[in-house]
Design a protein around this motif. Structure first.
Motif, PDB file in Angstrom:
ATOM      1  N   LEU A  93       0.841  -1.204   0.000  1.00 39.74           N
ATOM      2  CA  LEU A  93       0.000   0.000   0.000  1.00 39.74           C
ATOM      3  C   LEU A  93       0.873   1.251   0.000  1.00 39.74           C
ATOM      4  O   LEU A  93       0.589   2.230  -0.690  1.00 39.74           O
ATOM      5  CB  LEU A  93      -0.924  -0.021   1.223  1.00 39.74           C
ATOM      6  CG  LEU A  93      -1.803   1.203   1.388  1.00 39.74           C
ATOM      7  CD1 LEU A  93      -2.808   1.321   0.256  1.00 39.74           C
ATOM      8  CD2 LEU A  93      -2.518   1.169   2.725  1.00 39.74           C
ATOM      9  N   LEU A  94       1.998   1.213   0.764  1.00 42.32           N
ATOM     10  CA  LEU A  94       2.867   2.385   0.847  1.00 42.32           C
ATOM     11  C   LEU A  94       3.499   2.688  -0.509  1.00 42.32           C
ATOM     12  O   LEU A  94       3.569   3.848  -0.932  1.00 42.32           O
ATOM     13  CB  LEU A  94       3.950   2.163   1.921  1.00 42.32           C
ATOM     14  CG  LEU A  94       4.852   3.358   2.186  1.00 42.32           C
ATOM     15  CD1 LEU A  94       4.040   4.605   2.531  1.00 42.32           C
ATOM     16  CD2 LEU A  94       5.837   3.046   3.298  1.00 42.32           C
ATOM     17  N   ASP A  95       3.941   1.629  -1.213  1.00 43.88           N
ATOM     18  CA  ASP A  95       4.515   1.867  -2.551  1.00 43.88           C
ATOM     19  C   ASP A  95       3.453   2.401  -3.504  1.00 43.88           C
ATOM     20  O   ASP A  95       3.724   3.303  -4.299  1.00 43.88           O
ATOM     21  CB  ASP A  95       5.131   0.571  -3.106  1.00 43.88           C
ATOM     22  CG  ASP A  95       6.522   0.332  -2.527  1.00 43.88           C
ATOM     23  OD1 ASP A  95       7.185   1.329  -2.174  1.00 43.88           O
ATOM     24  OD2 ASP A  95       6.924  -0.832  -2.411  1.00 43.88           O
ATOM     25  N   THR A  96       2.248   1.848  -3.412  1.00 44.74           N
ATOM     26  CA  THR A  96       1.158   2.362  -4.245  1.00 44.74           C
ATOM     27  C   THR A  96       0.938   3.833  -3.941  1.00 44.74           C
ATOM     28  O   THR A  96       0.846   4.667  -4.849  1.00 44.74           O
ATOM     29  CB  THR A  96      -0.151   1.573  -3.981  1.00 44.74           C
ATOM     30  OG1 THR A  96       0.076   0.206  -4.267  1.00 44.74           O
ATOM     31  CG2 THR A  96      -1.300   2.081  -4.829  1.00 44.74           C
ATOM     32  N   ALA A  97       0.897   4.161  -2.654  1.00 41.32           N
ATOM     33  CA  ALA A  97       0.650   5.558  -2.244  1.00 41.32           C
ATOM     34  C   ALA A  97       1.748   6.475  -2.760  1.00 41.32           C
ATOM     35  O   ALA A  97       1.481   7.563  -3.267  1.00 41.32           O
ATOM     36  CB  ALA A  97       0.565   5.629  -0.723  1.00 41.32           C
ATOM     37  N   ARG A  98       3.017   6.031  -2.646  1.00 44.38           N
ATOM     38  CA  ARG A  98       4.136   6.871  -3.107  1.00 44.38           C
ATOM     39  C   ARG A  98       4.046   7.117  -4.605  1.00 44.38           C
ATOM     40  O   ARG A  98       4.352   8.210  -5.094  1.00 44.38           O
ATOM     41  CB  ARG A  98       5.464   6.185  -2.774  1.00 44.38           C
ATOM     42  CG  ARG A  98       5.831   6.308  -1.306  1.00 44.38           C
ATOM     43  CD  ARG A  98       7.249   5.822  -1.089  1.00 44.38           C
ATOM     44  NE  ARG A  98       7.653   6.010   0.294  1.00 44.38           N
ATOM     45  CZ  ARG A  98       8.222   5.062   1.028  1.00 44.38           C
ATOM     46  NH1 ARG A  98       8.449   3.867   0.521  1.00 44.38           N
ATOM     47  NH2 ARG A  98       8.567   5.311   2.265  1.00 44.38           N
ATOM     48  N   ASN A  99       3.650   6.072  -5.341  1.00 47.48           N
ATOM     49  CA  ASN A  99       3.544   6.224  -6.795  1.00 47.48           C
ATOM     50  C   ASN A  99       2.386   7.136  -7.175  1.00 47.48           C
ATOM     51  O   ASN A  99       2.501   7.948  -8.089  1.00 47.48           O
ATOM     52  CB  ASN A  99       3.405   4.851  -7.463  1.00 47.48           C
ATOM     53  CG  ASN A  99       4.758   4.168  -7.570  1.00 47.48           C
ATOM     54  OD1 ASN A  99       5.460   4.332  -8.554  1.00 47.48           O
ATOM     55  ND2 ASN A  99       5.154   3.435  -6.543  1.00 47.48           N
ATOM     56  N   LEU A 100       1.290   7.000  -6.449  1.00 45.25           N
ATOM     57  CA  LEU A 100       0.148   7.892  -6.720  1.00 45.25           C
ATOM     58  C   LEU A 100       0.520   9.325  -6.369  1.00 45.25           C
ATOM     59  O   LEU A 100       0.185  10.273  -7.086  1.00 45.25           O
ATOM     60  CB  LEU A 100      -1.082   7.440  -5.929  1.00 45.25           C
ATOM     61  CG  LEU A 100      -1.649   6.077  -6.311  1.00 45.25           C
ATOM     62  CD1 LEU A 100      -2.760   5.675  -5.362  1.00 45.25           C
ATOM     63  CD2 LEU A 100      -2.167   6.078  -7.744  1.00 45.25           C
ATOM     64  N   GLU A 101       1.261   9.479  -5.270  1.00 45.46           N
ATOM     65  CA  GLU A 101       1.691  10.802  -4.827  1.00 45.46           C
ATOM     66  C   GLU A 101       2.541  11.499  -5.892  1.00 45.46           C
ATOM     67  O   GLU A 101       2.457  12.724  -6.080  1.00 45.46           O
ATOM     68  CB  GLU A 101       2.485  10.645  -3.521  1.00 45.46           C
ATOM     69  CG  GLU A 101       3.061  11.914  -2.945  1.00 45.46           C
ATOM     70  CD  GLU A 101       2.020  12.765  -2.226  1.00 45.46           C
ATOM     71  OE1 GLU A 101       0.823  12.545  -2.436  1.00 45.46           O
ATOM     72  OE2 GLU A 101       2.416  13.646  -1.466  1.00 45.46           O
ATOM     73  N   GLU A 123      -0.421  10.431   6.947  1.00 46.74           N
ATOM     74  CA  GLU A 123       0.884  10.831   7.512  1.00 46.74           C
ATOM     75  C   GLU A 123       1.982  10.811   6.463  1.00 46.74           C
ATOM     76  O   GLU A 123       3.028  11.422   6.636  1.00 46.74           O
ATOM     77  CB  GLU A 123       1.273   9.871   8.652  1.00 46.74           C
ATOM     78  CG  GLU A 123       0.509  10.145   9.926  1.00 46.74           C
ATOM     79  CD  GLU A 123       0.769   9.077  10.975  1.00 46.74           C
ATOM     80  OE1 GLU A 123       1.679   8.229  10.790  1.00 46.74           O
ATOM     81  OE2 GLU A 123       0.037   9.083  11.978  1.00 46.74           O
ATOM     82  N   ARG A 124       1.734  10.067   5.363  1.00 44.81           N
ATOM     83  CA  ARG A 124       2.820   9.835   4.410  1.00 44.81           C
ATOM     84  C   ARG A 124       2.691  10.595   3.107  1.00 44.81           C
ATOM     85  O   ARG A 124       3.632  10.617   2.317  1.00 44.81           O
ATOM     86  CB  ARG A 124       2.912   8.330   4.113  1.00 44.81           C
ATOM     87  CG  ARG A 124       3.464   7.547   5.289  1.00 44.81           C
ATOM     88  CD  ARG A 124       3.289   6.057   5.097  1.00 44.81           C
ATOM     89  NE  ARG A 124       3.957   5.305   6.153  1.00 44.81           N
ATOM     90  CZ  ARG A 124       3.455   5.093   7.368  1.00 44.81           C
ATOM     91  NH1 ARG A 124       2.274   5.583   7.691  1.00 44.81           N
ATOM     92  NH2 ARG A 124       4.122   4.404   8.269  1.00 44.81           N
ATOM     93  N   ILE A 125       1.526  11.144   2.811  1.00 48.20           N
ATOM     94  CA  ILE A 125       1.371  11.844   1.531  1.00 48.20           C
ATOM     95  C   ILE A 125       0.885  13.282   1.765  1.00 48.20           C
ATOM     96  O   ILE A 125       0.251  13.586   2.775  1.00 48.20           O
ATOM     97  CB  ILE A 125       0.421  11.095   0.552  1.00 48.20           C
ATOM     98  CG1 ILE A 125      -1.009  11.041   1.080  1.00 48.20           C
ATOM     99  CG2 ILE A 125       0.948   9.695   0.239  1.00 48.20           C
ATOM    100  CD1 ILE A 125      -2.011  10.490   0.081  1.00 48.20           C
ATOM    101  N   ALA A 126       1.200  14.121   0.803  1.00 50.64           N
ATOM    102  CA  ALA A 126       0.831  15.538   0.938  1.00 50.64           C
ATOM    103  C   ALA A 126      -0.644  15.779   0.594  1.00 50.64           C
ATOM    104  O   ALA A 126      -1.251  16.732   1.093  1.00 50.64           O
ATOM    105  CB  ALA A 126       1.709  16.374   0.022  1.00 50.64           C
ATOM    106  N   ALA A 127      -1.216  14.926  -0.246  1.00 48.83           N
ATOM    107  CA  ALA A 127      -2.619  15.096  -0.644  1.00 48.83           C
ATOM    108  C   ALA A 127      -3.536  14.958   0.568  1.00 48.83           C
ATOM    109  O   ALA A 127      -3.203  14.261   1.540  1.00 48.83           O
ATOM    110  CB  ALA A 127      -3.000  14.044  -1.691  1.00 48.83           C
TER     111      ALA A 127
END
Ligand code: CP
Length: 317
Positions: A93-101, A123-127
């Motif tokens: 999920l974190l890698d998915t989130a980073r890529n979406l970010e 906590e991990r993405i700016a969106a």
């Protein structure tokens, strides 16, 4: 100059919302209701904003409601589900989130089977992150649309007797609703079989009873909960027939509620288990109004969060 009521960039739960913030969402939603009645159901409010919808659990109402709300606000949106994304190929999920970010979305709407995944993402993405349901924890936009529906139908929430009945242990809807409705001054009772109650039911913050009749006696609002078989290792009741016999809402049982009590259900309905069809489709049912109001409430949430992220003051254009 006074601070604007809404300054949040994420909506993760009702637990974090003040009464003033809840009322601000409901008041903002009022101004979006009429968009659904226009020949061209679109306003330019979120033009140029990008929203990603991530649904890791099935959804009909919430996913389509967010998608319609985003389109009506003129946002650009894309949808991912577990089956259509690389999560099915083992990506975390974190890698998915980073890529979406990396694609610079403004808002991410997420539903996940595990509690607090939206919080971890935020906590991990700016969106901005919107919780569209995290396990049995919270479903904040459902509670806001339920409060909005009650207020529209009854003219107020404060002082109303509200019964919430069913599979309390596995329901995120009950948690968010008890927080939201009590904060607005309602007198809330939850009821269900002992096998479908959490370990410390009093910690929900509402009166707890184990009889449907006792819960709905004199109620202004009766909210039935879905039996969530997918969250139970084994069924918490002997049979569907027996569940309906003790906790199914029928026209006969409804006589204990106040005249003109409204009937609610977050959906999807299990007819003949939680509620009889003639009650679900009857004159006091507001189940489809809940769905219609969900679009206006989600438009309000998207609008307020996008405004907070971009530094706007939260007033309507
Ligand atoms: N009320 C609700 O969350 O329904 P869905 O599961 O269809 O989104």
């Amino acid at each position: 100059m006074s601070e604007p009521v809404w300054q949040r960039g994420d909506l993760l739960g009702v637990a974090e919302l003040s009464t003033a913030e809840i009322l601000h969402v409901l008041d903002t939603a009022e101004s979006f209701v009429e968009v659904a009645a226009r020949p061209i159901k679109k306003v330019p409010t979120l033009r140029g904003k990008t929203v990603i919808n991530l649904f890791f659990e099935p959804s009909t109402r919430t996913s389509s409601s967010f998608e319609i709300a985003e389109k009506r606000l003129s946002a650009d949106n894309i949808n991912f589900s577990t089956s259509s994304s690389s999560l099915s190929k083992g990506e975390t999920l974190l890698d998915t989130a980073r890529n979406l970010e990396a694609m610079a979305p403004d808002l991410v709407v997420i539903r996940h089977a595990h509690p607090r995944v939206p919080h971890a993402l935020a906590e991990r993405i700016a969106a901005g992150v919107i919780n569209a349901g995290d396990g049995a924890h919270e479903h904040p936009t459902q509670a806001l649309l339920d409060a909005f529906t009650i207020r529209r139908r009854k003219g107020r929430v404060e002082g109303l007797k509200i019964a919430i009945v069913g599979d309390v242990a596995h329901s995120r809807v009950v948690r968010s609703n008890v927080l939201c409705l009590t904060r607005l001054g309602a007198d809330v009772t939850v009821a269900g079989p002992r096998t479908m109650m959490p370990e410390e039911p009093e910690s929900l913050g509402a009166r707890v009873v184990y009889s449907l009749e006792e819960a709905i006696e004199g109620a202004d609002v009766v909210m039935m909960l879905r039996v969530q078989l997918e969250r139970q290792a084994r069924a918490s009741f002997p049979s569907e027939r027996e569940y309906f016999e003790f906790f199914g809402l029928t026209a006969e049982r409804l006589r204990g509620a106040r005249d003109e009590a409204i009937i609610m259900h977050p959906g999807p309905i299990n007819r003949g288990i939680e509620i009889a069809s003639d009650v679900a489709d009857g004159p006091w049912s507001v189940i489809l109004e809940q769905v219609a109001n969900g679009v206006a409430v989600r438009m309000a949430v998207l609008y307020l969060l996008a405004g907070a992220k971009s530094g706007a003051d939260g007033t309507m254009p």
